[in-house]
Each structure stands twice: as structure tokens, then as C-alpha cells.
Design a protein around this motif. Sequence first.
Motif, PDB file in Angstrom:
ATOM      1  N   UNK A   1       0.654  -0.819  -0.063  1.00 53.37           N
ATOM      2  CA  UNK A   1      -0.045   0.269  -0.246  1.00 53.37           C
ATOM      3  C   UNK A   1       0.688   1.180  -0.066  1.00 53.37           C
ATOM      4  N   UNK A   2       1.528   0.997   0.816  1.00 50.93           N
ATOM      5  CA  UNK A   2       2.617   2.019   0.915  1.00 50.93           C
ATOM      6  C   UNK A   2       3.341   2.964  -1.003  1.00 50.93           C
ATOM      7  N   UNK A   3       3.928   1.580  -1.464  1.00 57.33           N
ATOM      8  CA  UNK A   3       3.990   1.323  -2.980  1.00 57.33           C
ATOM      9  C   UNK A   3       2.925   2.346  -3.742  1.00 57.33           C
ATOM     10  N   UNK A   4       2.031   2.047  -3.610  1.00 56.91           N
ATOM     11  CA  UNK A   4       1.178   2.113  -4.066  1.00 56.91           C
ATOM     12  C   UNK A   4       1.214   4.284  -3.690  1.00 56.91           C
ATOM     13  N   UNK A   5       1.205   3.985  -3.088  1.00 57.30           N
ATOM     14  CA  UNK A   5       1.263   5.394  -2.160  1.00 57.30           C
ATOM     15  C   UNK A   5       1.803   6.587  -3.000  1.00 57.30           C
ATOM     16  N   UNK A   6       3.488   6.195  -2.783  1.00 53.51           N
ATOM     17  CA  UNK A   6       4.191   6.811  -3.147  1.00 53.51           C
ATOM     18  C   UNK A   6       4.254   7.032  -5.337  1.00 53.51           C
ATOM     19  N   UNK A   7       3.407   5.581  -5.454  1.00 59.78           N
ATOM     20  CA  UNK A   7       3.836   6.408  -7.112  1.00 59.78           C
ATOM     21  C   UNK A   7       2.953   7.077  -7.378  1.00 59.78           C
TER      22      UNK A   7
END
Length: 257
Positions: free
Chosen positions: A135-141
Motif C-alpha cells: 500500500x505504501x508503494x501505491x502511495x508513492x507511485x
Amino acid sequence: MELVTVENRNKIAEITLLFWLMKVVATTLGETLGDFISMTLNLGYLIGLAITLFFFLALLYLQLKTSNYRPIAFWLVIIATTTLGTEISDFIDRSLHLGYTLGSLLLLMGLLLSLFLWYKKYNNLIVSPITERDKELYFWIAVLFSNSLGTAFGDYLSDVIGFSYLEGAFITALIIVVVAVLHYFTKLNEALLFWLAFVFTRPFGATFGDFLTKPSLKGGLDLGTLQASLVSISIMLVLIFYSHKKLAVKSDTDTRN
């Protein structure tokens, strides 16, 4: 030592007035620093893109390794996305010659796609708390797309529509005020309002950064990219230091309670 549990973990900064202030300063820094790398140093947009991408990936790796919110790690990645976003926007417009209009549309599609995939997996777009790596990766993308889009839109206001840098900053600031009013006085989806504010703080910072650096004949203060970047870095360091002190006080209070 703070005890980090599932209940109190969060990788994302608390969404407060301080968050938005730091976001604006970070976006201003990203604009001036990106222009310093590609234009003042005369490295070009492709090399500038490669350099800022490298630092973004390195800083993102360090952020992903943290177990909880750490202001220095989090905000360095935010700065990296704003700087990389400047290079992406300029590369699309000036190297690929697609223009800010088409560039803004492409980046908007990328942002909407990343948010759609996020929503499809988690059934929400809530940004705080975030504890899962995926979910954090989705956030940063989404952050990277939104900051790139904000850069392109800020340049669109000045280079395509013809607004001055101050006029562009005023227009985007007015949009942010409208979003804030909607947040406090309506029941509109908070995640939607967050991403609207997040996107439009970027062109505000971009146009304000251009106002600081561009020649006076173009309506700027002609401070230069290096001087403007140093001023923004100094302000950002003070705010990050304050955030760490504030976090330490909160942790101490929670431990005593």
C-alpha cells in the motif's frame, strides 16, 4: 524507546496544517532544484531525469525500510518526487516535444490509473495510516504522478495560458482554499479532497519557485535556482527538525500514559 505496535504504526506523516506547509516548501524546492540540475548545471533533461530518478529510488528504499514514520526519511522522498516530477514534466515537454497540455493529460491518466489500482486492491484511498509495504508503494507511485502532474499544470498555466507566475500561484492557491473549505464544511470524500489538495499544492510550489528564479523581465525575482534552492532547503530543514522534536514529545507523552 518507543514501542512500535500494529496499532500505532504509520509510515505516513499526520495530515495537519504543518504537513501542507512542508508540502508547499518541498514542492518549491523540487522546482528550483530540478531546474538547477537540468538548466543551471546545463546537464539537460535526460541526464537530470536519470540523476533525480536514482536519488528517488535510493531514498524510497530507505523510507520503505523504516518501521514507522520518520520525518527526515519521509520528507526526503517527498522532495525527491517533486524534483523528479520537475524533470519528468520538462522532459515530456522539451525533449519529447509533446507540450504541457498533452503532458498534463498523460500524467493525469497515470495518476488516475494508480489510484484506480489502489482502490481496486484495498477498496479505499485512505492515506493515513499506511502500514503495508504494498500500500505504501501505491502511495508513492500516486505521489510521483501527482507531483509530476502538478509541475506540468503549473507550467501549463504560465507557458500555455499565459498567466504570470504570481497569477498562477494565486489561482492554484485559490483552488487549495476551495478544497479546504469543502473539507471543513462538507461531507465530501476525504481521500478525494486529499488528492485534489496534494495535486494543486504542486503547481502552487512550481509557479512560486519560478517566481523566485525567473528573470524580472518574465515577472520573476531573478534569485537564481541555486539561491532559491538554498533558501528552500534551509526552511525545509527547520521544519523537519521541528517535526522530529514534535514526534519525540508525542512519543514521550504516549510512553508515560
